[in-house]
Design an enzyme around this catalytic site. Structure first.
Site, PDB file in Angstrom:
ATOM      1  N   ASP A  72       9.517   2.892   1.705  1.00 51.11           N
ATOM      2  CA  ASP A  72       8.315   3.657   2.040  1.00 51.11           C
ATOM      3  C   ASP A  72       8.106   3.547   3.553  1.00 51.11           C
ATOM      4  O   ASP A  72       7.548   2.582   4.050  1.00 51.11           O
ATOM      5  CB  ASP A  72       7.118   3.099   1.280  1.00 51.11           C
ATOM      6  CG  ASP A  72       5.830   3.867   1.566  1.00 51.11           C
ATOM      7  OD1 ASP A  72       5.785   4.599   2.581  1.00 51.11           O
ATOM      8  OD2 ASP A  72       4.864   3.705   0.795  1.00 51.11           O
ATOM      9  N   PHE A 111       0.861  -1.177   0.000  1.00 46.67           N
ATOM     10  CA  PHE A 111       0.000   0.000   0.000  1.00 46.67           C
ATOM     11  C   PHE A 111       0.901   1.231   0.000  1.00 46.67           C
ATOM     12  O   PHE A 111       1.569   1.532   0.985  1.00 46.67           O
ATOM     13  CB  PHE A 111      -0.931   0.061   1.208  1.00 46.67           C
ATOM     14  CG  PHE A 111      -1.826   1.273   1.154  1.00 46.67           C
ATOM     15  CD1 PHE A 111      -2.951   1.269   0.354  1.00 46.67           C
ATOM     16  CD2 PHE A 111      -1.513   2.422   1.856  1.00 46.67           C
ATOM     17  CE1 PHE A 111      -3.767   2.406   0.260  1.00 46.67           C
ATOM     18  CE2 PHE A 111      -2.319   3.550   1.773  1.00 46.67           C
ATOM     19  CZ  PHE A 111      -3.448   3.541   0.980  1.00 46.67           C
ATOM     20  N   LYS A 138       2.812  11.405   6.853  1.00 45.37           N
ATOM     21  CA  LYS A 138       1.952  11.195   8.011  1.00 45.37           C
ATOM     22  C   LYS A 138       2.482  11.899   9.258  1.00 45.37           C
ATOM     23  O   LYS A 138       2.210  13.063   9.470  1.00 45.37           O
ATOM     24  CB  LYS A 138       1.713   9.704   8.226  1.00 45.37           C
ATOM     25  CG  LYS A 138       0.897   9.076   7.096  1.00 45.37           C
ATOM     26  CD  LYS A 138       0.370   7.724   7.440  1.00 45.37           C
ATOM     27  CE  LYS A 138      -0.373   7.083   6.271  1.00 45.37           C
ATOM     28  NZ  LYS A 138      -1.587   7.805   5.860  1.00 45.37           N
TER      29      LYS A 138
END
Length: 402
Positions: free
Chosen positions: A226, A141, A255
Site C-alpha cells: 500500500d 491504515f 492520493k
C-alpha cells in the site's frame, strides 16, 4: 487564530463530525502556500496527506485538466476514451508492471486488491473456496470501508462498525518472524504499508521489506504494498519499497496520482495477478475516467523525470537534520524518510492537537495523530527556506511551552 468564526460555525452546523479540522477556512492556494478567507497565508505541511505532492495548482497539471475539461470528462468504462491507454501504459512502465486497474479512492484500490488476491488464491494457488486469508500489520491504515476497518487496530476507526469481515490475520508491524508464522496454506497475500503513515510515519526495521518479499516468494503468497501515501516521490524514491530494492506483486497507488485535482487510484500488477479478473467481476463508473487519466498521466510524466524524487531526498535530509536538533528541546523522537516526518512531542508539554493549533497561529499547517504525534508532509515543491521557516516555527512553539 479563529478569524472566520461564522464560516467555522456553519461548517460545524451543517456537516457530520467525522473530522475535527483546525478552525482555518482556506479560500485559495498555490505551490506550498494556502490563503484563508481573511487573506492570511499558511505554509502547507500536510499536502492533503500526500495527495498534493506536486503542490497546489501545479501549472502542468492544471493545464492538463483544463484541456480535458474542454473535450471530455466521463464515458464510463463501457467505452474506451483517448486518454486511457496512455495513462495505463505509462503508469505500468513507471511501476515496472504489465497491467493497471484504475479506481478512484485509495480505499477502493485496497478493496480491489483484496478481491484480486482472493480470486488469485482460489484460481491460481488452489486455496479451498471461502477460506482465503490475508496477513496485515498492527497499526495499519488502509482506509475506512467496512472490510478495511475489520482489520484495523485503531479503536476510533473500528469500534461500533461491526459485524466485521473475516479472513484477516493481524501481526506486529516490523516483526518478520510473526508474519511468517501467520502464513499457512490458506494465505493469499500479505498487505502492508512500506511506511505506516497514519500511525505516525513509522519506518520498519532495515531488512524487513526484503524479508517480506522473500517469505512471500517462498510461500507462494502475494506481496501487496500500500503505497497510497508513501509512493510517488514522497520518501525520496518513486516508491518507499525502492529504498530497500524491493518489488511487490501489487502496488496500490492513490492520493498524489490525482495531482490534488481529482481522486485517482490504481492497482498495478503483472498479468498473472490482475489477469484473474474477467468482464463484469469488478468495476467503477468513474474509475479511469478521461479527466482523471489526463491529470494522472501528467503526474506520471512529472515523476518520470526523477526531479521530484531528488527534491524529496535532498530536502528531506535537511528537514530531518533540523528536526533531530530539537530532540531534547521538546521533541522526543523523529521518524520518516524524504519529505515525510513523524515527530513525537513531549506529552508533558502539550498534545499534538495543541501543537498544531499553535503552529497554525504562526502560519504553518500540520496534522496531529495519536496523542502527541504530528505528521509533517510538505509538498515536494517546497523550498529549503520554507522548510527552515516551518522548523523555526515549531521550535518557537516548543520553546513557548517549556
Amino acid at each position: 487564530m479563529v478569524r472566520t468564526p461564522a464560516a467555522v460555525r456553519d461548517a460545524e452546523r451543517w456537516t457530520a463530525h467525522n473530522y475535527h479540522p483546525l478552525p482555518v477556512v482556506i479560500s485559495s492556494a498555490e505551490g506550498a502556500w494556502l490563503t484563508d478567507v481573511d487573506g492570511r497565508r499558511y505554509l502547507d505541511c500536510l499536502a492533503g496527506y500526500s495527495a498534493l505532492n506536486f503542490g497546489h495548482r501545479h501549472p502542468q497539471l492544471i493545464a492538463a485538466a483544463h484541456a480535458q475539461l474542454d473535450r471530455l470528462t466521463l464515458t464510463s468504462r463501457a467505452f474506451i476514451h483517448d486518454q486511457f491507454a496512455d495513462f495505463c501504459r505509462e503508469l505500468a512502465e513507471l511501476c515496472g508492471k504489465e497491467l493497471v486497474l484504475p479506481m478512484n479512492t485509495g480505499a477502493e484500490a485496497v478493496e480491489t486488491a483484496i478481491k484480486v488476491a482472493r480470486k488469485w488464491g482460489y484460481q491460481v494457488k488452489g486455496v479451498p473456496a471461502g477460506q482465503a486469508t490475508i496477513v496485515v500489520a498492527e497499526g495499519n491504515f488502509h482506509g475506512r470501508t467496512t472490510t478495511i476497518v475489520s482489520f484495523s487496530t485503531d479503536t476510533d476507526a473500528r469500534d461500533d462498525f461491526g459485524p466485521y469481515t473475516p479472513g484477516f490475520r493481524i501481526v506486529p508491524y516490523g516483526d518478520l518472524a510473526a508474519l511468517e508464522a501467520a502464513i499457512d496454506d490458506t494465505t493469499v497475500a500479505v498487505l502492508i504499508e512500506p511506511i505506516q503513515g497514519e500511525q505516525g510515519v513509522v519506518v520498519p526495521p532495515e531488512g524487513y521489506l526484503p524479508g517480506v518479499r522473500r517469505v512471500c516468494t517462498e510461500r507462494n503468497v502475494l506481496f501487496v504494498a500500500d503505497e497510497i501515501q508513501s509512493g510517488l516521490g514522497r520518501t525520496g524514491e518513486t516508491f518507499a519499497c525502492d529504498h530497500e530494492g524491493v518489488t511487490p506483486d501489487m502496488y496500490l497507488l492513490g492520493k498524489a496520482l490525482g495531482g490534488g485535482i481529482v481522486p485517482v487510484s490504481a492497482v498495478v500488477a503483472d498479468a498473472d495477478v490482475l489477469g484473474v479478473l474477467r468482464p463484469g467481476q469488478h468495476g467503477s463508473t468513474f474509475g479511469g475516467n478521461p479527466l482523471a487519466c489526463a491529470v494522472a498521466t501528467e503526474v506520471v510524466r512529472l515523476l518520470a523525470t526523477g526531479e521530484f524524487q531528488h527534491r524529496s531526498a535532498e530536502l528531506g535530509a535537511r528537514l530531518h537534520e533540523s528536526l533531530r536538533a530539537l530532540i531534547g528541546q521538546g521533541l522526543v523522537a523523529v521518524r520518516g524518510r524524504g519529505l515525510w516526518a513523524g515527530i513525537d512531542i513531549d506529552p508533558a508539554l502539550m498534545t499534538g492537537r495543541e501543537a498544531c493549533e499553535r503552529l497554525a497561529e504562526r502560519g504553518v499547517l500540520a496534522k496531529d495523530t495519536h496523542g502527541s504525534t504530528i505528521r509533517l508532509a510538505p509538498p515536494l515543491v517546497v523550498t529549503a527556506e520554507e522548510l527552515d521557516h516551518a522548523v523555526a516555527q515549531l521550535a518557537a512553539v516548543l520553546a513557548g511551552a517549556r
